[in-house]
Design a protein around this motif. Structure first.
Motif, PDB file in Angstrom:
ATOM      1  N   GLU A 261      51.822 -56.310  60.950  1.00 46.00           N
ATOM      2  CA  GLU A 261      51.962 -55.661  59.651  1.00 46.00           C
ATOM      3  C   GLU A 261      52.230 -54.170  59.811  1.00 46.00           C
ATOM      4  OE1 GLU A 261      51.363 -57.405  56.456  1.00 46.00           O
ATOM      5  OE2 GLU A 261      51.803 -58.999  57.886  1.00 46.00           O
ATOM      6  N   ILE A 262      53.137 -53.652  58.978  1.00 44.14           N
ATOM      7  CA  ILE A 262      53.502 -52.250  59.059  1.00 44.14           C
ATOM      8  C   ILE A 262      53.159 -51.529  57.763  1.00 44.14           C
ATOM      9  CG2 ILE A 262      55.875 -52.536  58.213  1.00 44.14           C
ATOM     10  CD1 ILE A 262      56.720 -50.481  60.378  1.00 44.14           C
ATOM     11  N   PRO A 285      47.294 -38.010  62.431  1.00 46.31           N
ATOM     12  CA  PRO A 285      48.197 -38.799  61.577  1.00 46.31           C
ATOM     13  C   PRO A 285      49.483 -39.180  62.308  1.00 46.31           C
ATOM     14  CG  PRO A 285      48.274 -36.487  60.971  1.00 46.31           C
ATOM     15  CD  PRO A 285      47.181 -36.609  61.985  1.00 46.31           C
ATOM     16  N   HIS A 286      50.073 -40.295  61.848  1.00 51.30           N
ATOM     17  CA  HIS A 286      51.334 -40.778  62.393  1.00 51.30           C
ATOM     18  C   HIS A 286      52.233 -41.213  61.242  1.00 51.30           C
ATOM     19  CE1 HIS A 286      49.755 -40.827  66.536  1.00 51.30           C
ATOM     20  NE2 HIS A 286      48.617 -41.161  65.950  1.00 51.30           N
ATOM     21  N   PRO A 287      53.546 -41.157  61.408  1.00 50.86           N
ATOM     22  CA  PRO A 287      54.453 -41.552  60.322  1.00 50.86           C
ATOM     23  C   PRO A 287      54.296 -43.017  59.908  1.00 50.86           C
ATOM     24  CG  PRO A 287      55.631 -40.251  61.962  1.00 50.86           C
ATOM     25  CD  PRO A 287      54.291 -40.574  62.558  1.00 50.86           C
ATOM     26  N   TRP A 288      54.014 -43.894  60.869  1.00 52.95           N
ATOM     27  CA  TRP A 288      53.904 -45.332  60.588  1.00 52.95           C
ATOM     28  C   TRP A 288      52.717 -45.913  61.354  1.00 52.95           C
ATOM     29  CZ3 TRP A 288      56.957 -47.728  57.023  1.00 52.95           C
ATOM     30  CH2 TRP A 288      58.080 -47.016  56.597  1.00 52.95           C
ATOM     31  N   ALA A 385      57.139 -48.381  51.815  1.00 57.18           N
ATOM     32  CA  ALA A 385      57.616 -49.657  52.354  1.00 57.18           C
ATOM     33  C   ALA A 385      56.594 -50.185  53.349  1.00 57.18           C
ATOM     34  CB  ALA A 385      58.972 -49.477  53.023  1.00 57.18           C
ATOM     35  N   PHE A 386      56.057 -51.351  53.067  1.00 62.58           N
ATOM     36  CA  PHE A 386      55.022 -51.904  53.935  1.00 62.58           C
ATOM     37  C   PHE A 386      55.112 -53.418  53.928  1.00 62.58           C
ATOM     38  CE2 PHE A 386      53.249 -51.910  49.692  1.00 62.58           C
ATOM     39  CZ  PHE A 386      52.498 -53.070  49.621  1.00 62.58           C
ATOM     40  N   ASN A 393      59.610 -59.549  55.959  1.00 58.29           N
ATOM     41  CA  ASN A 393      59.259 -59.352  54.549  1.00 58.29           C
ATOM     42  C   ASN A 393      58.662 -57.955  54.361  1.00 58.29           C
ATOM     43  OD1 ASN A 393      56.749 -60.921  52.355  1.00 58.29           O
ATOM     44  ND2 ASN A 393      58.372 -59.491  51.869  1.00 58.29           N
ATOM     45  N   VAL A 394      59.356 -57.127  53.581  1.00 51.88           N
ATOM     46  CA  VAL A 394      58.847 -55.786  53.309  1.00 51.88           C
ATOM     47  C   VAL A 394      58.669 -55.622  51.805  1.00 51.88           C
ATOM     48  CG1 VAL A 394      61.174 -54.774  53.249  1.00 51.88           C
ATOM     49  CG2 VAL A 394      59.206 -53.301  53.663  1.00 51.88           C
ATOM     50  N   HIS A 395      57.554 -55.021  51.424  1.00 49.40           N
ATOM     51  CA  HIS A 395      57.308 -54.672  50.018  1.00 49.40           C
ATOM     52  C   HIS A 395      57.817 -53.246  49.843  1.00 49.40           C
ATOM     53  CE1 HIS A 395      55.176 -58.389  49.592  1.00 49.40           C
ATOM     54  NE2 HIS A 395      54.430 -58.091  50.636  1.00 49.40           N
TER      55      HIS A 395
END
Length: 476
Positions: A261-262, A285-288, A385-386, A393-395
Motif C-alpha cells: 500500500e502506498i 518526513p518522506h514524500p511517499w 493519491a493512495f 488500484n489508486v484512490h
C-alpha cells in the motif's frame, strides 16, 4: 438492443405494504423513522433517500416471498447490506428497502475443503474470525470490515488490501444462493473448484450491484493461515521507486507479498491530525510511504526475508528509511495509518474522489501526468493519491486545504473528474477499480463504455424484464 428503463419513483400501494408485512411477520419490517434513518443515507453523506418500508427477512424464503409480491405489483426494490457503498448503490429513493442484516448465520464450515457457506448478512470481520477459529484464513480485508456485509461485498465485487495475493471478491466465491427478480430462488451453493457445466451463473450476480437479484448466501474460499506475517512501514522518494520496490520484494520473497500500500506525505499528515492516537513511525518526513506485508508458511526465515528485501531496496536507493513491526500491536498501528486515510479526509473537508485502476507498470507516469493536469485546471487543488499499488488500484483524490479552496473544488468537480477519467482512458485503466458504479458513475460508464452497457442492458432485460431490481443503479 432492447433496454430496461428505471421505474419512476411511485407511491407503494397500502395493499402491497400490508401484504409485505403479513409475509414477513412483526419482526420482519419497520416503518419507524429512527430505525429507517441510518438505512436511507449513504456513508459519505452524498445521498439522502427515502423508503415506504424497511423489510428485514430472516431467511431466503422470506426474501423470495417479498420479492414475489413486489414483482407481481411492479414495485421497485433496493437491496442493502451494511450500507457502506461509496457510490450510492444502496440508498433507496422511494423503493421498498430490503436489508439482509438478520440473515447472519454461518451455515457450514468445511476446513478440509477450505470453504464455508454463510448468509449474506454476515459481517466481514465476523467471517474472518470464524475462519480463524477453524485455523483457516478468509483473506478479504478492507477498512469497513466491521460493518460491511458479505452479500453487499459480493454484489460490488469488493477489493481491499489483499487483492495482490488473493484476488478480488469474485475470486473468493465458489457458489451463491440468490433470489431472482421474479421471486425464484436460485441455489448455486457449491464447494466445487471445478464445475464446467455451462455458464457460470454466479458471475452474473457478482459485481451486479443488486440489479439482477438479491444474494442471500455464499460458499466462500478459505486458505491456510500463514504461520508468520511480517510488515514494514517504509519511506520513499517517489511512486516510481515504490513500483520498483514492489517488483524487488516479490522476487526476493518468492511471491510472499500479500499487501503493498502506498500513501503520500500529505495523507499521513491528515491521519496524524484527525485520527487520535496516530503518529509518524519514522524519524524524518518522506514524500511517499509504503506498507509492505509478507506472509509465510513457516516462521523460520520470515523476518530474514523481509530484511533481505529491505536491504536490497536500501542499496538500490529505492527505500530511504523503514521500520519493521515488532509485534501484532505495532503492525495494527501501521495498518491504521493506511486504513484511516478516508476518515482523515473527511476531517480535512470535502474532496473529489476517484477509485481508479492502472497497470502497475504505468502507475508512476499516471500519477505524475494526472496530477499535473489537475494543477493546470485547478491550481488550488491538492492531489492525494493512495491505495493498493500492488494491484494497480489508486484512490486519486483532489482536496482543498481551506474553505475557499473547497468551495471552488466543488464548483469544478465535473471538470476535475473528466480530466482524471480521460487520463485513465489514455493509460488503459478503469474508472472503477473496487467501489463499483452505483449512482455516482452510471453516466460516466454509459459514455465511456457504450457497447458494454448495451450488453449489460440486454442481460438485465432477460433477467429483470420489469426493471424492479435496484433500478437506478449501474445502468440507470
Amino acid at each position: 438492443m432492447t433496454t430496461t428503463q428505471p421505474l419512476p419513483v411511485q407511491p407503494v400501494p397500502t395493499t402491497i405494504i400490508e401484504a409485505l408485512k403479513s409475509a414477513l411477520g412483526p419482526k420482519g419490517w419497520s416503518q419507524d423513522e429512527h430505525e429507517l434513518a441510518p438505512h436511507i443515507a449513504d456513508w459519505r453523506g452524498r445521498y439522502q433517500g427515502s423508503t415506504p418500508i424497511l423489510l428485514k427477512p430472516a431467511n431466503t424464503a422470506e426474501v423470495a416471498a417479498a420479492v414475489k409480491i413486489c414483482s407481481d405489483a411492479g414495485i421497485a426494490i433496493t437491496p442493502q447490506g451494511g450500507n457502506t457503498s461509496l457510490c450510492g448503490a444502496s440508498t433507496p429513493q422511494g423503493e421498498v428497502l430490503i436489508t439482509l442484516k438478520r440473515m447472519n448465520a454461518v451455515r457450514e464450515i468445511d476446513p478440509d475443503n477450505d470453504s464455508m457457506t454463510v448468509e449474506a448478512g454476515c459481517v466481514l470481520e465476523s467471517l474472518q474470525n470464524t475462519a480463524a477459529d477453524a485455523d483457516r484464513l478468509f483473506p478479504l480485508s478492507l477498512g469497513s470490515q466491521g460493518t460491511a456485509m458479505i452479500g453487499g461485498l459480493i454484489s460490488t465485487n469488493a477489493g481491499g488490501v489483499h487483492v495482490l495475493r488473493y484476488g478480488m471478491t469474485r475470486e473468493l466465491v465458489l457458489g451463491l444462493e440468490a433470489v431472482l427478480p421474479d421471486g425464484t430462488i436460485w441455489s448455486g451453493l457449491t464447494g466445487l473448484r471445478k464445475d464446467n457445466t455451462g455458464y457460470d451463473l454466479k458471475q452474473l450476480l457478482i459485481g451486479a450491484e443488486g440489479t439482477l437479484g438479491i444474494i442471500t448466501a455464499a460458499t466462500l474460499k478459505l486458505f491456510p493461515r500463514p504461520a508468520k506475517m511480517e510488515l514494514a512501514f517504509c519511506g520513499l522518494n517517489s511512486v516510481e521507486d515504490a513500483v520498483s520496490f514492489l517488483s524487488l520484494a516479490k522476487k526476493v520473497s518468492g511471491g510472499a507479498v500479500t499487501a503493498f500500500e502506498i500513501m503520500p506525505r500529505l495523507a499521513l499528515e491528515f491521519v496524524c491530525a484527525f485520527v487520535p492516537g496516530t503518529r509518524d513511525p519514522l524519524e524524518s518526513p518522506h514524500p511517499w510511504y509504503v506498507v509492505c506485508e509478507m506472509s509465510f508458511g513457516r516462521t523460520e526465515g520470515a523476518r530474514e526475508t523481509l530484511e533481505d528485501a529491505l536491504g536490497q531496496a536500501f542499496e538500490a536507493e529505492l527505500v530511504q528509511d523503514a521500520v519493521i513491526a515488532e509485534n501484532e500491536s505495532q503492525a495494527l498501528d501501521f495498518w491504521r495509518l493506511r486504513e484511516s486515510i478516508a476518515l482523515a479526509e473527511r476531517g480535512q473537508g470535502k474532496a473529489i474522489k476517484h477509485d481508479i485502476s492502472i497497470p502497475v507498470s504505468k502507475m508512476a507516469a499516471f500519477i505524475d501526468l494526472a496530477s499535473a493536469r489537475i494543477k493546470a485546471i485547478f491550481p488550488d487543488g491538492v492531489v492525494v493519491a493512495f491505495g493498493h499499488v500492488g494491484d494497480g488500484n489508486v484512490h486519486f483524490n483532489v482536496v482543498g486545504l481551506d474553505e475557499a479552496a473547497q468551495k471552488a473544488l466543488m464548483a469544478n468537480g465535473a471538470a476535475i473528474s473528466a480530466c482524471v477519467y480521460d487520463t485513465v482512458d489514455e493509460f488503459g485503466g478503469s474508472i472503477s477499480a473496487e467501489h463499483g458504479i452505483g449512482i455516482l458513475k452510471r453516466e460516466e460508464l454509459a459514455t465511456r463504455k457504450p457497447v458494454d452497457v448495451a450488453v449489460m442492458r440486454a442481460i438485465k432485460q432477460a433477467l429483470d424484464p420489469k426493471g424492479i431490481m435496484n433500478p437506478r443503479v449501474l445502468l440507470g
